[in-house]
Design an enzyme around this catalytic site. Structure first.
Site, mmCIF file in Angstrom:
data_model
loop_
_atom_site.group_PDB
_atom_site.id
_atom_site.type_symbol
_atom_site.label_atom_id
_atom_site.label_comp_id
_atom_site.label_asym_id
_atom_site.label_seq_id
_atom_site.Cartn_x
_atom_site.Cartn_y
_atom_site.Cartn_z
ATOM 1 N N MET A 219 106.201 16.437 79.961
ATOM 2 C CA MET A 219 106.685 16.656 81.322
ATOM 3 C C MET A 219 107.564 17.908 81.386
ATOM 4 S SD MET A 219 107.043 13.049 83.177
ATOM 5 C CE MET A 219 108.686 12.619 82.658
ATOM 6 N N GLY A 220 107.473 18.760 80.362
ATOM 7 C CA GLY A 220 108.207 20.012 80.391
ATOM 8 C C GLY A 220 109.675 19.852 80.050
ATOM 9 N N HIS B 290 111.990 20.719 74.437
ATOM 10 C CA HIS B 290 113.030 20.824 73.413
ATOM 11 C C HIS B 290 112.381 20.666 72.038
ATOM 12 C CE1 HIS B 290 112.670 16.465 73.469
ATOM 13 N NE2 HIS B 290 113.014 16.441 74.750
ATOM 14 N N GLU B 291 113.209 20.657 71.009
ATOM 15 C CA GLU B 291 112.710 20.620 69.635
ATOM 16 C C GLU B 291 111.710 19.490 69.375
ATOM 17 O OE1 GLU B 291 113.034 23.704 68.024
ATOM 18 O OE2 GLU B 291 112.531 22.198 66.508
ATOM 19 N N HIS C 40 109.546 18.154 71.472
ATOM 20 C CA HIS C 40 108.225 18.574 71.972
ATOM 21 C C HIS C 40 107.601 19.591 71.002
ATOM 22 C CE1 HIS C 40 110.245 17.582 75.973
ATOM 23 N NE2 HIS C 40 109.191 16.805 75.992
ATOM 24 N N ASP D 121 109.344 7.285 72.661
ATOM 25 C CA ASP D 121 108.855 6.423 73.739
ATOM 26 C C ASP D 121 107.917 5.407 73.107
ATOM 27 O OD1 ASP D 121 109.686 8.039 76.420
ATOM 28 O OD2 ASP D 121 109.239 9.397 74.780
ATOM 29 N N SER E 33 116.144 14.412 74.322
ATOM 30 C CA SER E 33 115.512 14.022 75.573
ATOM 31 C C SER E 33 115.823 15.088 76.612
ATOM 32 C CB SER E 33 116.071 12.677 76.042
ATOM 33 O OG SER E 33 115.763 12.464 77.406
HETATM 34 P P1 AMP Z 1 108.213 13.841 77.857
HETATM 35 O O1 AMP Z 1 108.150 15.297 78.167
HETATM 36 O O2 AMP Z 1 109.595 13.282 77.844
HETATM 37 O O3 AMP Z 1 107.227 13.024 78.648
HETATM 38 O O4 AMP Z 1 107.742 13.703 76.348
HETATM 39 C C1 AMP Z 1 106.533 14.240 75.895
HETATM 40 C C2 AMP Z 1 106.255 13.731 74.506
HETATM 41 O O5 AMP Z 1 107.328 14.084 73.661
HETATM 42 C C3 AMP Z 1 106.147 12.197 74.467
HETATM 43 O O6 AMP Z 1 105.101 11.835 73.588
HETATM 44 C C4 AMP Z 1 107.486 11.790 73.906
HETATM 45 O O7 AMP Z 1 107.450 10.575 73.187
HETATM 46 C C5 AMP Z 1 107.804 12.940 72.991
HETATM 47 N N1 AMP Z 1 109.247 13.025 72.741
HETATM 48 C C6 AMP Z 1 110.232 13.224 73.661
HETATM 49 N N2 AMP Z 1 111.444 13.193 73.056
HETATM 50 C C7 AMP Z 1 111.215 12.943 71.743
HETATM 51 C C8 AMP Z 1 112.050 12.797 70.587
HETATM 52 N N3 AMP Z 1 113.375 12.895 70.646
HETATM 53 N N4 AMP Z 1 111.453 12.579 69.396
HETATM 54 C C9 AMP Z 1 110.103 12.484 69.302
HETATM 55 N N5 AMP Z 1 109.269 12.612 70.339
HETATM 56 C C10 AMP Z 1 109.802 12.844 71.541
#
Ligand code: AMP
Length: 284
Positions: free
Chosen positions: A30-31, A34-35, A37, A150, A185
């Site tokens: 979802m953009g 961070h590290e 991603h 997640d 996050s």
């Molecule tokens: P999001 O952009 O928050 O939807 O996350 C995109 C992907 O990155 C999802 O598969 C998340 O589980 C993963 N992700 C986000 N934060 C973390 C984290 N701290 N450690 C590992 N994977 C992460």
């Protein structure tokens, strides 16, 4: 790196690599990257020939009163980061490209979605499952990369992929944390000074729980009591739920055997955070 906004442009860009038999990897996000991603993108880069990343703040996974409008958006930085990490194709569809007028399909993965985040965010996992299925159908990757942060989401996706015979390998990568343990996050940027400090309570409670398991405790109830006690020492944070769940079914378990995750969600001020931990390392 090419940036594509429409399904047809992305499919066209993928036609060559697909014909050439290249392994295609997808990293959905979802953009506000961070590290963590980037760790997914690096894994995809290492394992695939063509890496597709998507950035789409999916409105259908946000409930009324949640932070859809406030969700951080940093498109230029994200594109630069993707380029640096070797993404080949960056897919950034507009909302109406993913949900054109008349859209009415919803994918529900019943039981795995029921407890934990599913209980407090009704509609969230159907929104996630639907958008992930769309992205898998649009890209048709050989592998798709998700983070353990997640954990329930990953269980929902694994179940959906199995149930619907989707020909993709789901790669699940470890949680990436800040030096003090806070899971990375996009929402962490809303934590200021004392709230940022209080937010470490999630990690601290997981570690305290693991410590009990290491010392021989096997009762989920006892371990959850430890989690609640750690939260009681941090009045700036409110625990929303904590549970010990089977890795596959996400059903609550009574005793810890090694195939479970401790899952929790908490509010620090208005910011909702989630975290989890397996006990594999604590069981010895
Ligand atoms: P999001 O952009 O928050 O939807 O996350 C995109 C992907 O990155 C999802 O598969 C998340 O589980 C993963 N992700 C986000 N934060 C973390 C984290 N701290 N450690 C590992 N994977 C992460």
């Amino acid at each position: 790196m090419d940036v594509l906004e429409t399904v047809s442009d992305l499919r066209e860009a993928l036609a060559g690599p697909r014909r050439g038999g290249r392994k295609i990897g997808l990293v959905p996000t979802m953009g506000s990257l961070h590290e963590a991603h980037f760790s997914l993108i690096r894994a995809a880069r290492a394992e695939c020939d063509t890496v597709v990343a998507s950035i789409f703040v999916n409105p259908t996974q946000f409930g009324p009163g949640e932070d859809l409008e406030l969700y951080p958006r940093t498109p230029e930085l994200d594109a630069r980061g993707c380029e640096q990490e070797g993404v080949d194709l960056l897919f950034t569809p507009p909302v109406e490209g993913m949900y054109p007028p008349g859209f009415q399909t919803k994918v529900t993965v019943e039981e795995v979605s029921r407890e934990y985040c599913g209980r407090y965010r009704p509609g969230h996992f159907p929104g996630v499952a639907t958008v992930v299925l769309k992205l898998l159908n649009i890209v048709q990757p050989h592998a798709a990369y998700f983070g353990e942060k997640d954990f329930q989401q990953s269980a929902v996706i694994r179940r959906m992929v199995g149930d619907l015979n989707i020909p993709v390998e789901i790669r699940l990568l470890p949680i990436v944390r800040e030096p003090d343990g806070l899971a990375m996050s996009s929402r962490n940027r809303y934590l200021s000074g004392s709230a940022r400090e209080a937010a470490t309570v999630l990690f601290r409670s997981l570690e305290a729980a693991a410590e009990r398991v290491r010392a021989g405790e096997r009762s989920a109830a006892a371990v959850l009591k430890t989690v609640r006690e750690v939260f009681e020492g941090e009045p700036a944070a409110q625990l929303q739920y904590a549970g010990v769940a089977d890795d596959e079914t996400l059903e609550p378990v009574e005793s810890i055997r090694g195939r479970e995750h401790l899952l929790l969600a908490a509010f620090v001020g208005d910011v909702r955070l989630i975290d989890n931990r397996s006990f594999e390392d604590a069981l010895g």
